[in-house]
Motif scaffolding. Structure first.
Motif, PDB file in Angstrom:
ATOM      1  N   ASP A 184       0.810  -1.210   0.000  1.00  0.00           N
ATOM      2  CA  ASP A 184       0.000   0.000   0.000  1.00  0.00           C
ATOM      3  C   ASP A 184       0.854   1.276   0.000  1.00  0.00           C
ATOM      4  OD1 ASP A 184      -2.512   1.030  -0.033  1.00  0.00           O
ATOM      5  OD2 ASP A 184      -2.807   0.988   2.138  1.00  0.00           O
ATOM      6  N   VAL A 185       1.983   1.247   0.708  1.00  0.00           N
ATOM      7  CA  VAL A 185       2.818   2.462   0.781  1.00  0.00           C
ATOM      8  C   VAL A 185       3.955   2.451  -0.234  1.00  0.00           C
ATOM      9  CG1 VAL A 185       2.227   2.944   3.183  1.00  0.00           C
ATOM     10  CG2 VAL A 185       4.313   1.615   2.670  1.00  0.00           C
ATOM     11  N   GLY A 186       3.966   1.464  -1.136  1.00  0.00           N
ATOM     12  CA  GLY A 186       4.917   1.541  -2.241  1.00  0.00           C
ATOM     13  C   GLY A 186       6.103   0.598  -2.163  1.00  0.00           C
ATOM     14  N   CYS A 187       6.068  -0.372  -1.229  1.00  0.00           N
ATOM     15  CA  CYS A 187       7.173  -1.343  -1.155  1.00  0.00           C
ATOM     16  C   CYS A 187       7.000  -2.423  -2.210  1.00  0.00           C
ATOM     17  CB  CYS A 187       7.200  -2.034   0.207  1.00  0.00           C
ATOM     18  SG  CYS A 187       7.720  -0.964   1.532  1.00  0.00           S
ATOM     19  N   ARG A 188       8.121  -2.878  -2.726  1.00  0.00           N
ATOM     20  CA  ARG A 188       8.107  -4.030  -3.642  1.00  0.00           C
ATOM     21  C   ARG A 188       8.820  -5.235  -3.043  1.00  0.00           C
ATOM     22  NH1 ARG A 188      10.937  -2.026  -8.487  1.00  0.00           N
ATOM     23  NH2 ARG A 188      11.030  -4.251  -8.885  1.00  0.00           N
ATOM     24  N   TYR A 189       9.700  -4.990  -2.122  1.00  0.00           N
ATOM     25  CA  TYR A 189      10.495  -6.057  -1.509  1.00  0.00           C
ATOM     26  C   TYR A 189      10.309  -6.043   0.007  1.00  0.00           C
ATOM     27  CZ  TYR A 189      13.318  -6.590  -5.812  1.00  0.00           C
ATOM     28  OH  TYR A 189      13.753  -6.833  -7.085  1.00  0.00           O
ATOM     29  N   VAL A 190      10.643  -7.165   0.633  1.00  0.00           N
ATOM     30  CA  VAL A 190      10.759  -7.187   2.092  1.00  0.00           C
ATOM     31  C   VAL A 190      11.819  -8.209   2.495  1.00  0.00           C
ATOM     32  CG1 VAL A 190       8.852  -8.860   2.429  1.00  0.00           C
ATOM     33  CG2 VAL A 190       9.525  -7.336   4.292  1.00  0.00           C
ATOM     34  N   ILE A 191      12.659  -7.812   3.438  1.00  0.00           N
ATOM     35  CA  ILE A 191      13.663  -8.726   3.997  1.00  0.00           C
ATOM     36  C   ILE A 191      12.967  -9.621   5.019  1.00  0.00           C
ATOM     37  CG2 ILE A 191      15.754  -8.860   5.413  1.00  0.00           C
ATOM     38  CD1 ILE A 191      16.458  -6.001   4.360  1.00  0.00           C
ATOM     39  N   VAL A 192      13.173 -10.916   4.924  1.00  0.00           N
ATOM     40  CA  VAL A 192      12.652 -11.823   5.963  1.00  0.00           C
ATOM     41  C   VAL A 192      13.800 -12.692   6.490  1.00  0.00           C
ATOM     42  CG1 VAL A 192      10.274 -11.896   5.087  1.00  0.00           C
ATOM     43  CG2 VAL A 192      11.899 -13.627   4.324  1.00  0.00           C
ATOM     44  N   GLY A 193      13.777 -12.911   7.804  1.00  0.00           N
ATOM     45  CA  GLY A 193      14.759 -13.799   8.413  1.00  0.00           C
ATOM     46  C   GLY A 193      16.147 -13.216   8.558  1.00  0.00           C
ATOM     47  N   HIS A 194      16.253 -11.882   8.608  1.00  0.00           N
ATOM     48  CA  HIS A 194      17.572 -11.292   8.878  1.00  0.00           C
ATOM     49  C   HIS A 194      18.101 -11.891  10.185  1.00  0.00           C
ATOM     50  CE1 HIS A 194      20.698  -8.397   9.868  1.00  0.00           C
ATOM     51  NE2 HIS A 194      20.697  -8.060   8.587  1.00  0.00           N
ATOM     52  N   SER A 195      19.388 -12.077  10.274  1.00  0.00           N
ATOM     53  CA  SER A 195      19.948 -12.746  11.466  1.00  0.00           C
ATOM     54  C   SER A 195      19.637 -11.977  12.746  1.00  0.00           C
ATOM     55  CB  SER A 195      21.457 -12.941  11.316  1.00  0.00           C
ATOM     56  OG  SER A 195      22.104 -11.697  11.281  1.00  0.00           O
ATOM     57  N   LEU A 229      17.881 -11.783  17.858  1.00  0.00           N
ATOM     58  CA  LEU A 229      17.422 -10.838  18.893  1.00  0.00           C
ATOM     59  C   LEU A 229      15.942 -10.986  19.201  1.00  0.00           C
ATOM     60  CD1 LEU A 229      19.259  -7.598  17.629  1.00  0.00           C
ATOM     61  CD2 LEU A 229      19.992  -9.168  19.426  1.00  0.00           C
ATOM     62  N   TYR A 230      15.161 -11.438  18.221  1.00  0.00           N
ATOM     63  CA  TYR A 230      13.702 -11.503  18.408  1.00  0.00           C
ATOM     64  C   TYR A 230      13.158 -12.924  18.316  1.00  0.00           C
ATOM     65  CZ  TYR A 230      14.497  -6.587  18.086  1.00  0.00           C
ATOM     66  OH  TYR A 230      14.999  -5.336  18.337  1.00  0.00           O
ATOM     67  N   GLY A 231      14.050 -13.883  18.289  1.00  0.00           N
ATOM     68  CA  GLY A 231      13.662 -15.287  18.386  1.00  0.00           C
ATOM     69  C   GLY A 231      12.859 -15.816  17.210  1.00  0.00           C
ATOM     70  N   GLU A 232      13.006 -15.201  16.049  1.00  0.00           N
ATOM     71  CA  GLU A 232      12.257 -15.730  14.898  1.00  0.00           C
ATOM     72  C   GLU A 232      12.816 -17.098  14.501  1.00  0.00           C
ATOM     73  OE1 GLU A 232      11.784 -13.069  11.587  1.00  0.00           O
ATOM     74  OE2 GLU A 232      10.920 -11.501  12.841  1.00  0.00           O
ATOM     75  N   THR A 233      11.916 -18.052  14.396  1.00  0.00           N
ATOM     76  CA  THR A 233      12.330 -19.401  13.991  1.00  0.00           C
ATOM     77  C   THR A 233      12.267 -19.513  12.465  1.00  0.00           C
ATOM     78  OG1 THR A 233      10.058 -20.174  14.031  1.00  0.00           O
ATOM     79  CG2 THR A 233      11.306 -20.359  16.088  1.00  0.00           C
ATOM     80  N   SER A 234      12.876 -20.550  11.958  1.00  0.00           N
ATOM     81  CA  SER A 234      12.818 -20.760  10.502  1.00  0.00           C
ATOM     82  C   SER A 234      11.381 -20.982  10.042  1.00  0.00           C
ATOM     83  CB  SER A 234      13.701 -21.948  10.111  1.00  0.00           C
ATOM     84  OG  SER A 234      15.053 -21.609  10.277  1.00  0.00           O
ATOM     85  N   ALA A 235      10.560 -21.599  10.892  1.00  0.00           N
ATOM     86  CA  ALA A 235       9.145 -21.808  10.527  1.00  0.00           C
ATOM     87  C   ALA A 235       8.413 -20.466  10.429  1.00  0.00           C
ATOM     88  CB  ALA A 235       8.475 -22.706  11.561  1.00  0.00           C
TER      89      ALA A 235
END
Ligand code: PEP
Length: 252
Positions: free
Chosen positions: A85-96, A101-107
């Motif tokens: 909606d605000v004009g993004c085309r990309y997004v980073i997911v799973g940055h280390s 730091l935030y406990g994101e799992t691979s799932a």
């Protein structure tokens, strides 16, 4: 031939004024010459303004994170469709930094990747090992686990509309860059693992290197056959530094 991509991850840096100045400097320096695709990923509060400023220029805009949910009671989160909606085309997911730091799992990263794609965003999936993991010989196992979570969730065909960034954790923000050979080895491993599922998708998949990439080490890294671009942290915060990497990608 894979189109090169140079992406800047500003992390939690800057201000409204600084981001305006940085984007103006980058756009100015990109000029009209055919070069790599370029992308900046500013902090959330500046996304809309940066996207508006970059509209009609060769510079694309992405976010640094996204919710795996489409809407609802998720205080503090941002839905994929909101980024579009605000004009993004990309997004980073799973940055280390998200993983450690935030406990994101691979799932969870795999769910974010799928949600981003469903909304029409191109995910940049980050994978990479810690220093201890490298020193214990576990690099390929770690990268495989992070990649396989996405393959299991979304299938190999999904990688036709995604980018993968290999970012050894020990090289991020440390000034200790992987050698071109070290990076190439892991990139070739990733491409090979994807090729096991679909050789055509693997051949077209853009693989970025991230970790203390700068204008002076970029040519060596970008000369490697499986390194298609860079995900840049520190050196994306100054237009001249970012543009030096863009220039390296245009000629290497
Ligand atoms: C990053 O944050 O993704 C990164 C690669 O940072 P740096 O270039 O500063 O190592």
């Amino acid at each position: 031939m894979r189109k090169r991509l140079i992406a800047g991850n500003w992390k939690m840096n800057g201000s409204a004024a600084a981001s305006r100045e940085l984007v103006a400097g980058i756009v100015d320096g990109l000029g009209a010459a055919e070069g790599p695709e370029t992308l900046v990923c500013p902090p959330f509060p500046y996304l809309a303004a940066v996207a508006a400023q970059a509209e009609g220029t060769p510079l694309a805009v992405g976010a640094q994170n996204v919710s795996e949910h489409a809407s609802g009671a998720y205080t503090g989160e941002t839905a994929p469709a909101m980024l579009v909606d605000v004009g993004c085309r990309y997004v980073i997911v799973g940055h280390s930094e998200r993983r450690s730091l935030y406990g994101e799992t691979s799932a969870q990263v795999a769910a974010k990747y799928a949600a981003a794609q469903s909304a029409g965003l191109t995910p940049i999936l980050c994978v990479g090992e810690s220093l201890a993991e490298r020193e214990s010989g576990a690099t390929e196992d770690v990268v495989a686990e992070q990649l396989d979570a996405v393959l299991a969730h979304s299938g190999v065909a999904s990688l036709a509309k995604a980018v993968v960034a290999y970012e050894p954790v020990w090289a991020i923000g440390t000034g200790r860059v992987a050698t071109p050979e070290q990076a190439q080895d892991v990139h070739a491993f990733i491409r090979g693992r994807v090729a096991d599922g679909d050789a055509g998708v693997a051949a077209g998949l853009r693989l970025l290197y991230g970790g203390s990439m700068k204008g002076d080490n970029a040519p060596g890294l970008l000369a490697m056959p499986d390194i298609d671009g860079g995900l840049i942290g520190g050196a994306s915060l100054k237009a001249a530094d970012f543009l030096a990497i863009v220039a390296a990608a245009a000629t290497n």
